[in-house]
Design a protein around this motif. Structure first.
Motif, PDB file in Angstrom:
ATOM      1  N   LEU A  63      27.120  17.761  10.446  1.00 60.05           N
ATOM      2  CA  LEU A  63      27.877  18.557   9.474  1.00 60.05           C
ATOM      3  C   LEU A  63      29.226  19.009  10.021  1.00 60.05           C
ATOM      4  O   LEU A  63      30.160  19.260   9.254  1.00 60.05           O
ATOM      5  N   ILE A  64      29.321  19.144  11.341  1.00 54.49           N
ATOM      6  CA  ILE A  64      30.575  19.524  11.977  1.00 54.49           C
ATOM      7  C   ILE A  64      30.772  18.668  13.224  1.00 54.49           C
ATOM      8  O   ILE A  64      29.835  18.052  13.730  1.00 54.49           O
ATOM      9  N   GLU A  65      32.020  18.638  13.684  1.00 55.00           N
ATOM     10  CA  GLU A  65      32.337  17.942  14.933  1.00 55.00           C
ATOM     11  C   GLU A  65      32.914  18.957  15.900  1.00 55.00           C
ATOM     12  O   GLU A  65      33.881  19.646  15.571  1.00 55.00           O
ATOM     13  N   LEU A  66      32.290  19.075  17.062  1.00 58.27           N
ATOM     14  CA  LEU A  66      32.760  20.047  18.047  1.00 58.27           C
ATOM     15  C   LEU A  66      34.065  19.577  18.660  1.00 58.27           C
ATOM     16  O   LEU A  66      34.249  18.388  18.911  1.00 58.27           O
ATOM     17  N   SER A  67      34.966  20.530  18.892  1.00 53.90           N
ATOM     18  CA  SER A  67      36.248  20.198  19.509  1.00 53.90           C
ATOM     19  C   SER A  67      36.321  20.802  20.901  1.00 53.90           C
ATOM     20  O   SER A  67      35.528  21.676  21.264  1.00 53.90           O
TER      21      SER A  67
END
Length: 213
Positions: A63-67
């Motif tokens: 659901l999200i992409e870590l940066s």
């Protein structure tokens, strides 16, 4: 004064993941939006640590992409993702109902939750989401299966509010379905309890899909 017992909710990191997941599913958080630990923690009124753990749960779900700056970018949801999410939940949650019946588990906590939910709907409806979460969480606990409990906690997404009902209408529908599920658990009819929970989750899926048509 109302005699309301304390609500048993999921651990903080799962609640944080749930709040963010609900916002993504309902499109309040759009694809491409950037989430930072600090801003998200402040918005949720919690410390950064459970938010960091929630980000890891949501990244694992795609659901999200870590940066690299310890924030995250929202990847969004589509109809296929939603159907898969709710189909998994329906299968797992229905199984917890079967286990509760077969193991003749205590229903006391679930019953307290049902009773208190009915009271808040009459006096303070905006508290209902806590009792909605607690109802499901207490069933998972009563199943006695820790791995199912952990899996479902990480999948929880709060209210599945669509575009065709108001919050007040949704609360009433949800509570009526909870009463039906509980009645089947009380009868120890695992087949009927399984089916009632499955119908409940798939109805939630169909509600949220009204945001994607």
């Amino acid at each position: 004064m109302l005699n309301l017992k304390p609500v048993k909710l999921m651990p903080v990191r799962e609640q944080a993941a749930s709040s963010i997941r609900e916002a993504i599913i309902s499109r309040n958080l759009k694809q491409g939006e950037v989430l930072t630990l600090e801003a998200t923690a402040n918005a949720l009124g919690i410390s950064a640590t459970p938010v960091r753990e929630a980000f890891q749960i949501l990244a694992r779900d795609g659901l999200i992409e870590l940066s690299q700056n310890r924030g995250a970018v929202v990847l969004g949801f589509n109809e296929k993702n939603i159907r898969e999410h709710y189909e998994i939940r329906a299968a797992l949650e229905s199984e917890t109902c079967r286990l509760v019946c077969e193991n003749k588990a205590s229903l006391e906590s679930i019953e307290h939750c049902i009773e208190n939910a009915g009271k808040v709907l009459l006096t303070n409806p905006e508290k209902y989401p806590d009792y909605n979460q607690s109802f499901h969480y207490n069933i998972w606990l009563a199943s006695g299966n820790t791995r199912l409990l952990n899996m479902l906690s990480e999948l929880w997404n709060g209210l599945s509010l669509g575009l065709k009902t108001t919050r007040a209408e949704y609360f009433q529908i949800s509570h009526a379905e909870h009463l039906n599920i509980f009645s089947k658990l009380k009868e120890r009819d695992y087949s009927a309890a399984y089916e009632a929970m499955h119908i409940h989750i798939i109805r939630s899926m169909n509600d949220i899909l009204t945001r994607y048509v």
